[in-house]
Design an enzyme around this catalytic site. Structure first.
Site, short mmCIF file in Angstrom:
data_model
loop_
_atom_site.label_atom_id
_atom_site.label_comp_id
_atom_site.label_asym_id
_atom_site.label_seq_id
_atom_site.Cartn_x
_atom_site.Cartn_y
_atom_site.Cartn_z
N LYS A 67 0.86 -1.19 0.00
CA LYS A 67 0.00 0.00 0.00
C LYS A 67 0.89 1.23 0.00
O LYS A 67 1.47 1.61 1.01
CB LYS A 67 -0.90 0.00 1.24
CG LYS A 67 -2.25 0.71 1.03
CD LYS A 67 -2.25 2.20 1.06
CE LYS A 67 -1.89 2.91 2.28
NZ LYS A 67 -1.97 4.41 2.05
N CYS A 75 13.29 10.60 7.20
CA CYS A 75 13.17 10.16 8.59
C CYS A 75 14.49 10.24 9.34
O CYS A 75 14.52 10.45 10.55
CB CYS A 75 12.60 8.75 8.65
SG CYS A 75 13.48 7.57 7.61
N GLU A 78 9.87 15.79 15.58
CA GLU A 78 10.22 15.67 14.16
C GLU A 78 9.40 16.65 13.33
O GLU A 78 8.17 16.64 13.36
CB GLU A 78 9.96 14.24 13.68
CG GLU A 78 10.43 13.99 12.26
CD GLU A 78 10.23 12.55 11.83
OE1 GLU A 78 11.09 12.02 11.12
OE2 GLU A 78 9.20 11.95 12.22
#
Length: 463
Positions: A170, A278, A375
């Site tokens: 996905k 990330c 973040e």
């Protein structure tokens, strides 16, 4: 190069494209122009079920397939990716917003590399793990993010099918086009139907897939928040799980470092892919004696960054992936200013359409500040100082995350000592954002668990 994009796409299930059972579609938007690229199928529970059924049926054949035959398919996929690399790079840039130079020179070579690398593992699994008899897990549900769409697909699919598993992938809602183009490549190389299935859709589609009762393994790359929800859902089941989540990675510069090289490393560490990485080096820790020098050189370097059309080969900073992500970044910029940090940005002109954010530097940031802890996932970096190596380690490890870190020093002993002390899955020395299919990647703490790439990455897909 102009890339052909169909006005509408369905799911890729059992080797062919099929319309969504609900008949629902959503728009894929070019983040640099806000133009609609295509309409994509919105997956329902019924679509997910059809894909899992196809994967389960294919697993019975694929898991018994001769290792050399599996290797041949992966090798052909890699070669076809190389042959269509220019087309795929343009499509990735148009769909994602990243500069074409990064798509062409970084992402696509790594995509092909992962399929080549894992093709070589197919007939060596029994020798790779002495004393064991490795067997594939079964059906793997894989959910990937929007920042490296095709590369993350390769990271997930290549080891899974090399080990004899089948896959339901996905892709992210905002960046599904290259995954669907990959499906075309799978048809071209005649990969057996059902070995890889691709379902497009939103978060609910992903939830239906990861919670499906007939899935044996879940692999997720994305936000820590969503990763925690997936972990909670998988906990009472038999599913195997690997998570690669967020980060707030430190980039540590010592006074004995090659300062100009370190500044380039900071730029590569945070402004690559607009900071939507990330493992981005979003916290720069600088030894106090060279703090002013590093900050001034970083400001001068930032002024030379070129923001604009992602398809221009001279562009350094492209478009933010979505309006929603841009709003998140802008909120953090306001928070940073309110926390008494000094803000510096390039003040470069922004295009009239699209989602754009100037590269931004915050100095004088306190370790407890929000922008130093959370973040941001954008082209925003904050600097802090330290006096000793021990203090640098303490500040670097003072985070809930532990995905990566960078160390800049001319002393090998200091670099190795720092690498042992830092609580991070990957530590780069005198470089940043270097990847190889043979090297495992993954995090500590809230950055997830499990590894992708190399021998360690195969364990996630074997009994």
């Amino acid at each position: 190069m102009k890339v052909e994009i169909a006005p509408e796409y369905g799911h890729f299930i059992n080797g062919r494209f099929v319309a969504p059972q609900s008949g629902e579609h959503f728009e894929s938007i070019n983040p640099a122009t806000e133009e609609t690229l295509s309409r994509l199928a919105n997956g329902s529970g019924a679509d997910v079920d059809g894909a899992v059924v196809a994967a389960r049926k294919a697993f019975k054949r694929w898991s018994r397939c001769r290792a050399q035959e599996r290797a041949g398919y992966l090798f052909r996929i890699a070669r076809r990716i190389q042959e269509r690399a220019r087309e795929l790079a343009v499509l990735e840039t148009v769909d994602c917003g990243k500069p074409i130079r990064e798509s062409r020179d970084v992402d696509l070579p790594l995509v092909a590399q992962h399929f080549f690398h894992h093709a070589g593992w197919c007939d060596k699994l029994a020798w790779a793990f002495p004393g064991r008899s490795p067997e594939p897990l079964g059906v793997c549900a894989q959910v990937i993010p929007w920042n490296f769409p095709l590369l993350m697909a390769a990271w997930k699919i290549a080891p899974a099918i090399a080990c004899g598993n089948t896959v339901v992938l996905k892709p992210a809602e905002t960046t599904s086009l290259t995954a669907l183009r990959l499906a075309e490549i799978l048809q071209e190389v005649e990969l057996p139907p059902g070995v890889v299935n691709i379902i497009t859709g939103d978060g609910e589609t992903g939830r239906a897939l990861t919670e499906h009762a007939d899935v044996d393994k879940v692999a997720f790359t994305g936000s820590t928040e969503v990763g925690k929800r997936i972990a909670a859902a998988c906990a009472p089941t038999r599913k195997r799980l690997t998570l690669e989540l967020g980060g707030k990675s430190p980039n540590i510069i010592f006074a004995d470092a090659a300062i100009d090289q370190a500044v380039e490393g900071v730029v590569a560490g945070i402004f690559f892919n607009q900071g939507e990485v990330c493992c981005a080096g979003s916290r720069v820790l600088i030894e106090e004696s060279v703090l002013e020098e590093v900050v001034e050189k970083l400001k001068r370097r930032m002024k030379n960054l070129r923001l604009g059309d992602p398809l221009d080969k001279n562009t350094d900073v492209g478009a933010i992936n979505s309006k929603r992500q841009l709003e998140t970044i802008q909120r953090y910029l306001e928070i940073g200013a309110s926390e008494a940090a000094k803000r510096f940005d390039t003040n470069c002109p922004l295009p009239s359409r699209g989602y754009w954010c100037r590269p931004t530097l915050f100095t004088g940031v306190q370790p407890a500040a929000t922008i130093a802890r959370e973040e941001i996932f954008g082209p925003v970096v904050c600097t802090m100082s330290f006096r000793t190596a021990e203090e640098a380690v303490e500040r670097a490890n003072n985070t809930n995350y532990g995905l990566s870190a960078g160390v800049w020093t001319q002393k090998g002993s200091k670099a190795l000592w720092m690498a042992r002390q830092l609580k991070a899955g990957v530590v780069w020395c005198n470089t940043f954002n270097e990847f190889d299919a043979a090297s495992p990647f993954g995090g500590w703490k809230e950055s997830g668990f499990g590894r992708e790439g190399g021998r360690a990455g195969l364990l996630a897909y074997l009994q």
